[in-house]
Design an enzyme around this catalytic site. Sequence first.
Site, mmCIF file in Angstrom:
data_model
loop_
_atom_site.group_PDB
_atom_site.id
_atom_site.type_symbol
_atom_site.label_atom_id
_atom_site.label_comp_id
_atom_site.label_asym_id
_atom_site.label_seq_id
_atom_site.Cartn_x
_atom_site.Cartn_y
_atom_site.Cartn_z
ATOM 1 N N HIS A 154 115.005 62.403 11.363
ATOM 2 C CA HIS A 154 115.889 63.345 12.054
ATOM 3 C C HIS A 154 117.353 62.990 11.808
ATOM 4 O O HIS A 154 118.200 63.873 11.617
ATOM 5 C CB HIS A 154 115.549 63.311 13.551
ATOM 6 C CG HIS A 154 116.447 64.143 14.400
ATOM 7 N ND1 HIS A 154 117.291 63.600 15.348
ATOM 8 C CD2 HIS A 154 116.641 65.483 14.460
ATOM 9 C CE1 HIS A 154 117.954 64.564 15.954
ATOM 10 N NE2 HIS A 154 117.583 65.719 15.439
ATOM 11 N N GLU A 202 118.355 64.102 8.343
ATOM 12 C CA GLU A 202 118.547 65.566 8.359
ATOM 13 C C GLU A 202 119.967 65.915 8.806
ATOM 14 O O GLU A 202 120.637 66.767 8.203
ATOM 15 C CB GLU A 202 117.515 66.192 9.277
ATOM 16 C CG GLU A 202 117.746 67.667 9.581
ATOM 17 C CD GLU A 202 117.557 67.981 11.048
ATOM 18 O OE1 GLU A 202 118.437 68.656 11.612
ATOM 19 O OE2 GLU A 202 116.536 67.564 11.628
ATOM 20 N N HIS A 203 120.450 65.259 9.850
ATOM 21 C CA HIS A 203 121.821 65.489 10.309
ATOM 22 C C HIS A 203 122.840 65.053 9.251
ATOM 23 O O HIS A 203 123.824 65.756 9.000
ATOM 24 C CB HIS A 203 122.083 64.695 11.594
ATOM 25 C CG HIS A 203 121.605 65.372 12.830
ATOM 26 N ND1 HIS A 203 122.434 65.649 13.897
ATOM 27 C CD2 HIS A 203 120.374 65.842 13.184
ATOM 28 C CE1 HIS A 203 121.741 66.240 14.855
ATOM 29 N NE2 HIS A 203 120.486 66.355 14.451
ATOM 30 N N GLU A 260 122.452 64.072 22.142
ATOM 31 C CA GLU A 260 121.328 65.013 22.064
ATOM 32 C C GLU A 260 120.133 64.485 22.856
ATOM 33 O O GLU A 260 119.461 65.226 23.582
ATOM 34 C CB GLU A 260 120.942 65.241 20.596
ATOM 35 C CG GLU A 260 119.784 66.203 20.405
ATOM 36 C CD GLU A 260 119.392 66.351 18.944
ATOM 37 O OE1 GLU A 260 118.430 67.096 18.677
ATOM 38 O OE2 GLU A 260 120.036 65.731 18.065
#
Length: 430
Positions: free
Chosen positions: A58, A61-62, A138
């Site tokens: 993840h 991905e960012h 987040e």
Amino acid sequence: MLIGILSGREGTLHQKTVLRNGIRVLTEKIPFAHSVSTGIWVGVGSRDEEEDERGITHFIEHMLFKGTQRRSALDIAKELDSVGGFANAFTSKEHVCVHAKVLASHLPLVVDVLSDIFLNSVFSDKEIEREQQVILQEIRMIEDTPDDYVHILFQEMFWKDNPLGLPIYGSAQALESLDRTKVLRYLSRHFHSDRIVISAAGNLDHDRFLELIGPPMEGLNHPALPGRRVVPKNHPLVRVIPKDLELVHICLGMRGNSQVDENRFAAHLLNVVLGSSMSSRLFQEIREKRGLAYSVYSFSHSHVDAGILGIYAGVGSQNVRETLELIREQLSLLADELISDGELNAAKEYLRGSMYLNAESTDSRMNRMAKNEFLFGRFVDFSELEEKIAGVRAGQIREWFREVYAPQELTVLLMGPVEMDRADVEKALS
């Protein structure tokens, strides 16, 4: 090397080419579309991470949008904004995908941008440190949203001791330990060409798309390494988490179907009847007839080798027991009685309608094509799915449900101002 060409009955054309390094390139030509949706997929997700890497997929991905050797993060955003397009990315438990959508005339630009960020991201120390803070926020945001967070805690219980049950965003401790060396090592180990599928759907020509995407992507040469995925086992548990909230959030479930299970069509139809539509039994009994909950639904989470059939409800503390008893009643009815012809036909039409309505989006078609390649190694025509759905009988649905449902084997989580203990919950559901 050209692998295959399939003509769809909707006037579309599906083509597949395997590049010299093993990357699979799939296109679906939709002549009447104005747009093209393109995605670069990797068959790796959060379930493939080691203990000290939780959340790294993840995180990567960012980071793909934080600058390359040729473009800054602002350059990437400006180039796509200047043509009215957009790009995004997502991570699941089994895939990571970076994708974009533009008008067909701007396909060369979007291919250049996507291949650049996928192959040439710099992962600067400054950006890594900054994005760590963003993702920590987040995580806190999700943990402050109980109707989301209860699902994360539920999956950790359900697939206890297996990475498939852990949250995609990872843990704060693992996230803070990430650095450029660890990121590059993970990329080298997992982002190899045999796991990559490039999918594009819209008004495009396959050969022209190959001319654009082939040269940059064929340079990828990470060595292929075997995967280590372990098939998860579900754990029947009941847990009550007292918490100062407005509602009690109920999440419960049982073993579901995998994405390749032959029973998946029966399971999908049962899910529609049970709780995934406004006319479903749970929605009507719990919300419409009694007003016990604003939000109540069933869900099906399917992966390549496992799945969950689950139920969620957010209710006031005074309504928990009645809600659990109504859920038990509806589950028992599905195990004991055949679904009526009327309900079954309506559920079939619901799935059929959802399938074709989604197919009007080039994004949806791009996603669907890539997922079918990972699962089945081929394009799956809509007519094949229609036939499978139409062929399901009520007896098959009941037979499958009897195999997965047992009141004493449910995984159950209640979070909020709960006035029941674990024994009370078990009694209400048994």
